[in-house]
Design a protein around this motif. Structure first.
Motif, PDB file in Angstrom:
ATOM      1  N   PRO A 189       0.841  -1.201   0.000  1.00  0.00           N
ATOM      2  CA  PRO A 189       0.000   0.000   0.000  1.00  0.00           C
ATOM      3  C   PRO A 189       0.877   1.251   0.000  1.00  0.00           C
ATOM      4  CG  PRO A 189      -0.709  -1.580   1.683  1.00  0.00           C
ATOM      5  CD  PRO A 189       0.595  -2.075   1.151  1.00  0.00           C
ATOM      6  N   THR A 190       0.431   2.274  -0.653  1.00  0.00           N
ATOM      7  CA  THR A 190       1.237   3.495  -0.776  1.00  0.00           C
ATOM      8  C   THR A 190       1.437   4.187   0.568  1.00  0.00           C
ATOM      9  OG1 THR A 190      -0.787   4.720  -1.317  1.00  0.00           O
ATOM     10  CG2 THR A 190       0.540   3.900  -3.158  1.00  0.00           C
ATOM     11  N   ASP A 191       0.542   3.928   1.541  1.00  0.00           N
ATOM     12  CA  ASP A 191       0.656   4.609   2.835  1.00  0.00           C
ATOM     13  C   ASP A 191       1.459   3.812   3.854  1.00  0.00           C
ATOM     14  OD1 ASP A 191      -1.168   2.582   3.104  1.00  0.00           O
ATOM     15  OD2 ASP A 191      -2.603   3.731   4.297  1.00  0.00           O
ATOM     16  N   LEU A 192       2.050   2.698   3.455  1.00  0.00           N
ATOM     17  CA  LEU A 192       2.831   1.887   4.376  1.00  0.00           C
ATOM     18  C   LEU A 192       4.216   2.511   4.551  1.00  0.00           C
ATOM     19  CD1 LEU A 192       2.417  -0.777   5.950  1.00  0.00           C
ATOM     20  CD2 LEU A 192       3.646  -1.931   4.109  1.00  0.00           C
ATOM     21  N   SER A 193       4.609   2.739   5.798  1.00  0.00           N
ATOM     22  CA  SER A 193       5.886   3.388   6.072  1.00  0.00           C
ATOM     23  C   SER A 193       7.047   2.449   5.770  1.00  0.00           C
ATOM     24  CB  SER A 193       5.949   3.812   7.539  1.00  0.00           C
ATOM     25  OG  SER A 193       6.041   2.668   8.385  1.00  0.00           O
ATOM     26  N   GLU A 194       8.219   3.037   5.561  1.00  0.00           N
ATOM     27  CA  GLU A 194       9.421   2.233   5.325  1.00  0.00           C
ATOM     28  C   GLU A 194       9.731   1.364   6.537  1.00  0.00           C
ATOM     29  OE1 GLU A 194      11.171   1.831   2.511  1.00  0.00           O
ATOM     30  OE2 GLU A 194       9.575   3.016   1.627  1.00  0.00           O
ATOM     31  N   SER A 195       9.432   1.860   7.718  1.00  0.00           N
ATOM     32  CA  SER A 195       9.637   1.092   8.945  1.00  0.00           C
ATOM     33  C   SER A 195       8.771  -0.163   8.956  1.00  0.00           C
ATOM     34  CB  SER A 195       9.333   1.959  10.165  1.00  0.00           C
ATOM     35  OG  SER A 195       9.460   1.210  11.355  1.00  0.00           O
ATOM     36  N   ASP A 196       7.492  -0.007   8.581  1.00  0.00           N
ATOM     37  CA  ASP A 196       6.585  -1.153   8.558  1.00  0.00           C
ATOM     38  C   ASP A 196       6.958  -2.131   7.449  1.00  0.00           C
ATOM     39  OD1 ASP A 196       4.944  -0.823  10.742  1.00  0.00           O
ATOM     40  OD2 ASP A 196       3.522   0.465   9.689  1.00  0.00           O
ATOM     41  N   LYS A 197       7.419  -1.616   6.328  1.00  0.00           N
ATOM     42  CA  LYS A 197       7.856  -2.508   5.249  1.00  0.00           C
ATOM     43  C   LYS A 197       9.000  -3.403   5.722  1.00  0.00           C
ATOM     44  CE  LYS A 197       6.663   0.317   1.192  1.00  0.00           C
ATOM     45  NZ  LYS A 197       7.197   1.037   0.013  1.00  0.00           N
ATOM     46  N   LEU A 198       9.961  -2.811   6.418  1.00  0.00           N
ATOM     47  CA  LEU A 198      11.088  -3.589   6.913  1.00  0.00           C
ATOM     48  C   LEU A 198      10.638  -4.591   7.972  1.00  0.00           C
ATOM     49  CD1 LEU A 198      14.077  -4.192   6.922  1.00  0.00           C
ATOM     50  CD2 LEU A 198      14.435  -2.257   8.474  1.00  0.00           C
ATOM     51  N   ARG A 199       9.731  -4.167   8.832  1.00  0.00           N
ATOM     52  CA  ARG A 199       9.204  -5.075   9.855  1.00  0.00           C
ATOM     53  C   ARG A 199       8.524  -6.287   9.224  1.00  0.00           C
ATOM     54  NH1 ARG A 199       4.217  -5.669  12.085  1.00  0.00           N
ATOM     55  NH2 ARG A 199       3.440  -3.800  11.037  1.00  0.00           N
ATOM     56  N   LEU A 200       7.740  -6.056   8.168  1.00  0.00           N
ATOM     57  CA  LEU A 200       7.045  -7.149   7.498  1.00  0.00           C
ATOM     58  C   LEU A 200       8.024  -8.056   6.752  1.00  0.00           C
ATOM     59  CD1 LEU A 200       3.891  -5.284   6.165  1.00  0.00           C
ATOM     60  CD2 LEU A 200       3.983  -6.958   8.022  1.00  0.00           C
ATOM     61  N   LYS A 201       9.056  -7.473   6.178  1.00  0.00           N
ATOM     62  CA  LYS A 201      10.068  -8.288   5.495  1.00  0.00           C
ATOM     63  C   LYS A 201      10.722  -9.258   6.480  1.00  0.00           C
ATOM     64  CE  LYS A 201      11.326  -4.942   1.850  1.00  0.00           C
ATOM     65  NZ  LYS A 201      11.445  -5.745   0.637  1.00  0.00           N
ATOM     66  N   LEU A 202      11.057  -8.762   7.661  1.00  0.00           N
ATOM     67  CA  LEU A 202      11.673  -9.616   8.668  1.00  0.00           C
ATOM     68  C   LEU A 202      10.677 -10.626   9.222  1.00  0.00           C
ATOM     69  CD1 LEU A 202      13.850  -6.958  10.532  1.00  0.00           C
ATOM     70  CD2 LEU A 202      14.656  -8.807   9.059  1.00  0.00           C
ATOM     71  N   HIS A 203       9.424 -10.233   9.336  1.00  0.00           N
ATOM     72  CA  HIS A 203       8.387 -11.158   9.806  1.00  0.00           C
ATOM     73  C   HIS A 203       8.294 -12.381   8.892  1.00  0.00           C
ATOM     74  CE1 HIS A 203       4.505 -12.540  11.404  1.00  0.00           C
ATOM     75  NE2 HIS A 203       4.122 -12.665  10.146  1.00  0.00           N
ATOM     76  N   ARG A 204       8.449 -12.170   7.603  1.00  0.00           N
ATOM     77  CA  ARG A 204       8.332 -13.272   6.642  1.00  0.00           C
ATOM     78  C   ARG A 204       9.466 -14.290   6.775  1.00  0.00           C
ATOM     79  NH1 ARG A 204       6.988  -8.582   3.129  1.00  0.00           N
ATOM     80  NH2 ARG A 204       4.709  -8.510   3.207  1.00  0.00           N
ATOM     81  N   LEU A 205      10.498 -13.927   7.507  1.00  0.00           N
ATOM     82  CA  LEU A 205      11.652 -14.813   7.666  1.00  0.00           C
ATOM     83  C   LEU A 205      11.653 -15.515   9.020  1.00  0.00           C
ATOM     84  CD1 LEU A 205      14.375 -12.409   6.203  1.00  0.00           C
ATOM     85  CD2 LEU A 205      13.034 -14.131   4.976  1.00  0.00           C
ATOM     86  N   ARG A 206      10.513 -15.532   9.713  1.00  0.00           N
ATOM     87  CA  ARG A 206      10.499 -16.032  11.088  1.00  0.00           C
ATOM     88  C   ARG A 206      10.693 -17.531  11.203  1.00  0.00           C
ATOM     89  NH1 ARG A 206       4.498 -16.836  12.908  1.00  0.00           N
ATOM     90  NH2 ARG A 206       3.417 -16.883  10.905  1.00  0.00           N
ATOM     91  N   PHE A 207      10.657 -18.263  10.083  1.00  0.00           N
ATOM     92  CA  PHE A 207      10.896 -19.703  10.128  1.00  0.00           C
ATOM     93  C   PHE A 207      12.339 -20.059   9.779  1.00  0.00           C
ATOM     94  CE2 PHE A 207       6.363 -19.181   9.207  1.00  0.00           C
ATOM     95  CZ  PHE A 207       5.829 -19.869  10.283  1.00  0.00           C
ATOM     96  N   MET A 208      13.174 -19.063   9.527  1.00  0.00           N
ATOM     97  CA  MET A 208      14.562 -19.302   9.153  1.00  0.00           C
ATOM     98  C   MET A 208      15.474 -18.742  10.247  1.00  0.00           C
ATOM     99  SD  MET A 208      12.628 -18.010   6.471  1.00  0.00           S
ATOM    100  CE  MET A 208      11.875 -18.632   4.961  1.00  0.00           C
ATOM    101  N   ASP A 209      16.232 -19.574  10.847  1.00  0.00           N
ATOM    102  CA  ASP A 209      17.076 -19.201  11.977  1.00  0.00           C
ATOM    103  C   ASP A 209      18.444 -18.733  11.484  1.00  0.00           C
ATOM    104  OD1 ASP A 209      17.999 -18.854  14.517  1.00  0.00           O
ATOM    105  OD2 ASP A 209      18.370 -20.978  14.905  1.00  0.00           O
ATOM    106  N   LYS A 210      18.446 -17.587  10.789  1.00  0.00           N
ATOM    107  CA  LYS A 210      19.680 -17.072  10.204  1.00  0.00           C
ATOM    108  C   LYS A 210      19.754 -15.548  10.390  1.00  0.00           C
ATOM    109  CE  LYS A 210      20.919 -21.084   8.465  1.00  0.00           C
ATOM    110  NZ  LYS A 210      22.136 -21.795   8.911  1.00  0.00           N
ATOM    111  N   ASN A 249       9.520 -22.289  15.783  1.00  0.00           N
ATOM    112  CA  ASN A 249       9.394 -22.049  14.348  1.00  0.00           C
ATOM    113  C   ASN A 249      10.593 -22.570  13.565  1.00  0.00           C
ATOM    114  OD1 ASN A 249       6.961 -20.692  14.711  1.00  0.00           O
ATOM    115  ND2 ASN A 249       7.896 -18.674  14.765  1.00  0.00           N
ATOM    116  N   PHE A 250      11.744 -22.685  14.225  1.00  0.00           N
ATOM    117  CA  PHE A 250      12.974 -23.029  13.520  1.00  0.00           C
ATOM    118  C   PHE A 250      13.160 -24.528  13.319  1.00  0.00           C
ATOM    119  CE2 PHE A 250      14.618 -19.057  15.857  1.00  0.00           C
ATOM    120  CZ  PHE A 250      14.074 -18.238  14.895  1.00  0.00           C
ATOM    121  N   ASN A 251      12.284 -25.322  13.911  1.00  0.00           N
ATOM    122  CA  ASN A 251      12.422 -26.771  13.789  1.00  0.00           C
ATOM    123  C   ASN A 251      12.201 -27.221  12.354  1.00  0.00           C
ATOM    124  OD1 ASN A 251      12.821 -26.945  16.568  1.00  0.00           O
ATOM    125  ND2 ASN A 251      10.659 -27.310  17.005  1.00  0.00           N
TER     126      ASN A 251
END
Length: 531
Positions: A189-210, A249-251
């Motif tokens: 969405p155009t109103d999504l802040s850069e901070s929230d974009k980064l937070r969501l990007k990291l959220h998508r990696l919550r099953f990878m322990d790296k 989540n990392f199992n």
């Protein structure tokens, strides 16, 4: 031939590292040189010396390797060429250069693979093919250069987890801010802040322990601001360290769900199939308003009187006034619907039949058909958990169902093993509402293969609570036979429920809504094929 093209890639800067275990050297951000090479199976020139110089003269090097076909219009998948060994000589020579380094060389290979655009030749490829090619490259390189650090490099776009190659050959993950491919895809969405974009990007990696490198295209963030955002994200994630961001989540999971008995159900408001002997489950959709008015109590007990098990899909939006609540997830967490939730549990508990309780389904589809779609995954997960944990002791007859459509990015909304007994997905033959030719529908087997792969992080049995196909009876029978064979061959499917009605006309606009209804004869043929 070794390198077809070498270039300085400092326009993609390392501006942050998210590493809760502190396994990466702290001074890396200011002490790493980013360069890239493009390999082709036919080279006009070589820049091996330039790459060797970069590796020897810098303490740390981040090397992006891109594999391209020989010619722009070559009709061969570059991933197939990797798997056939077309770049083996390049890998060997690269390993020799890496072994000369006194520092650390990070190699990221064919990045931004998950973004649905055609900017690179490895995009719009099947996840399994990308994974196989990645592991072929990374495994070969690690064997020849044991000190190399291999980087898996998605953009951080929805659906990146489908391309996760596993822990064995990955040392670091990188994501990128300001990607041209991501901007072309136009998801956020155009109103999504850069901070929230980064937070969501990291959220998508919550099953990878790296550890995660945060890269940025010129002008899209700086080190100081990124560090501040990452610290804030770490504090927020610590609030949910035992749930959303649990170490569980990392199992690495091995699916050991094997059915002994298959349940067959229908959603059938017109009652054309309900009384057929093959049916043992019925599907009910309800909302706050039906619970308030008493309509659900009546419908539910009619099913119980027929001695059928029940799938209850709770659509938490409209109340008795028939007005949708656009903030239903947060309002659920705030206790606004506690009275309705309490009444629902009092109705469905303590009956002899099993109740498969599904709440706020198809949450991941990036549309706004339902008020809970396209919302923040963290808010959705917390609301799901609130609903499923509403009663202190879960009644024995209730099975909790998490119900994504099975679309890309589904894993982002997974609420946790402790509140999910079954996963449900929806399988409808019509891939696009503008298709009128019944023969253009996609097979059940193809859809299931794609959607079930997205569930590979969760060791849970599956209940396909919605599926359907439109068209002539002859075509429906053919489609259903394929479905039956797929169900038979996949023992993690514990139940299936046919949607025996036309779809909601409001969702189709000026186009006639598809009618998924089948005849009694088609149901029997399907059942016999299952048997």
């Amino acid at each position: 031939m070794f390198v077809n093209e070498f270039k300085d890639r400092s326009y993609e800067k390392l501006i942050g590292i998210y590493d809760e275990k502190n396994g990466v050297q702290s001074d890396l951000i200011n002490n790493v040189k980013h360069v890239s090479v493009i390999w082709k199976s036919f080279a006009l020139r070589s820049n091996k010396d330039a790459l060797q110089k970069a590796i020897l003269e810098n303490k740390n090097v981040l090397l992006t390797v891109e594999t391209w076909p020989s010619f722009h219009k070559e009709n061969v998948s570059v991933l197939d060429k990797v798997l056939k060994g077309s770049y083996d000589k390049e890998v060997k020579t690269l390993a020799e250069l890496i072994n000369q380094s006194s520092g650390t060389v990070f190699v990221q290979w064919n990045p931004e693979m998950e973004v649905p655009v055609i900017q690179y030749p490895w995009q719009y490829q099947s996840p399994s093919k990308y994974i196989n090619a990645f592991n072929y490259f990374a495994g070969s390189l690690k064997k020849l250069a044991p000190r190399v650090k291999v980087v898996w490099a998605p953009t951080g776009y929805p659906g990146d987890s489908e391309f996760w190659p596993g822990k064995k050959n990955v040392d670091v993950i990188s994501i990128i801010r300001g990607s041209g491919a991501e901007q072309s895809a136009k998801f956020y969405p155009t109103d999504l802040s850069e901070s929230d974009k980064l937070r969501l990007k990291l959220h998508r990696l919550r099953f990878m322990d790296k550890p995660v490198f945060v890269l940025s295209v010129d002008g899209m963030g700086d080190t100081k601001r990124t560090d501040s955002i990452l610290q804030k994200i770490e504090i927020e994630r610590s609030l949910y360290k035992n749930t959303i961001y649990s170490a569980e989540n990392f199992n690495e999971l091995v699916n050991n769900q094997i059915r002994t008995n298959l349940l067959l159900g229908v959603f059938d408001p017109t009652k054309k199939l309900l009384f057929e002997p093959e049916i043992n489950v019925e599907h009910l959709f309800t909302d706050w308003g039906e619970i308030q008015r008493g309509d659900f109590f009546k419908k539910f007990n009619e099913v119980i009187d027929r001695k059928h098990d029940v799938i209850v899909t709770m659509e938490p939006w409209k109340d008795a006034s028939n007005v949708a609540d656009p903030n239903v997830l947060q309002n659920t967490l705030n206790g606004k619907y506690d009275k309705e939730i309490s009444k629902l549990y009092s109705i469905i508990s303590n009956v002899k039949q099993t109740v498969y309780l599904r709440w706020a389904h198809e949450m991941e589809i990036p549309i706004h058909r339902y008020a809970w779609q396209s919302q923040d995954p963290v808010v959705y997960i917390n609301a799901f958990r609130y609903f499923m944990n509403f009663v202190k002791e879960k009644p024995e007859n209730i099975k909790r169902v998490w119900g994504p459509a099975g679309d890309r990015g589904s894993a982002d909304w997974y609420p946790g093993n402790d509140v999910v007994d079954y996963i449900s997905i929806a399988i409808y033959g019509l891939p696009d509402k503008n298709i009128t030719d019944e023969n253009m529908q996609e097979s059940f087997s193809n859809i299931f293969q794609r959607k079930s792969f997205r569930m590979r992080f969760f060791n849970k049995p599956m209940f396909i609570t919605e599926f359907g196909v439109k068209g002539s009876e002859k075509y429906q029978d053919k489609w259903l036979i394929d479905a039956a064979k797929t169900i038979q061959n996949n023992k993690q499917i514990f139940g299936v429920c046919y949607f025996n009605l036309f779809d909601n006309p409001k969702a189709w606009g000026h186009i006639e809504a598809p009618d998924w209804s089948i005849s009694k004869s088609s149901l029997k043929k399907f059942y016999l094929e299952l048997k």
